[in-house]
Scaffold this motif. Structure first.
Motif, PDB file in Angstrom:
ATOM      1  N   ARG A 162      16.053 -28.640  14.848  1.00 39.72           N
ATOM      2  CA  ARG A 162      15.152 -28.880  13.245  1.00 39.72           C
ATOM      3  C   ARG A 162      14.899 -27.913  12.572  1.00 39.72           C
ATOM      4  O   ARG A 162      14.859 -27.520  11.418  1.00 39.72           O
ATOM      5  N   CYS A 163      14.576 -26.599  13.278  1.00 35.43           N
ATOM      6  CA  CYS A 163      14.299 -25.471  12.750  1.00 35.43           C
ATOM      7  C   CYS A 163      15.317 -24.591  12.943  1.00 35.43           C
ATOM      8  O   CYS A 163      15.816 -23.571  11.828  1.00 35.43           O
TER       9      CYS A 163
ATOM     10  N   GLU B  59      15.613 -30.741  21.168  1.00 36.60           N
ATOM     11  CA  GLU B  59      15.855 -31.557  18.991  1.00 36.60           C
ATOM     12  C   GLU B  59      14.549 -30.674  18.446  1.00 36.60           C
ATOM     13  O   GLU B  59      15.172 -30.887  17.107  1.00 36.60           O
TER      14      GLU B  59
END
Length: 96
Positions: A42-43, A38
């Motif tokens: 997100r990156c 996760e």
């Protein structure tokens, strides 16, 4: 606490397309592996993760996904711009 399971070296698959990185995680639980995946999502844009049980480790999970570094979000974009390779290119002895 027992000694961690050692993985046997295997031949590396073909490298992913330019700008992509194959990520392989081994975690003590599926939840721990999902949490790390996760953070990566997100990156970076990423593929659907694939998970597999890990041999003798009770509840252990191996997770694979591919991230696209060309479509990085903050904070990864800032880090990629300023980071530099160590240049040694060596494989660690416990990598597969």
């Amino acid at each position: 606490m027992g000694r961690p399971e050692r993985l046997h070296p295997v031949e590396s698959p073909d490298p992913p397309p330019a700008g992509n990185v194959d990520v392989r995680l081994v975690a003590s639980s599926p939840e721990a592996a999902r949490q790390v995946a996760e953070v990566l999502r997100r990156c970076f844009a990423s593929s659907e993760q694939r998970s597999y049980p890990v041999g003798a480790v009770a509840g252990g999970t191996r997770l694979h996904l591919t991230v696209d570094t060309a479509r990085a979000a903050e904070p990864a974009r800032s880090w990629l711009v300023t980071s530099r390779s160590s240049g040694n290119g060596r494989t660690q002895t416990d990598e597969t």
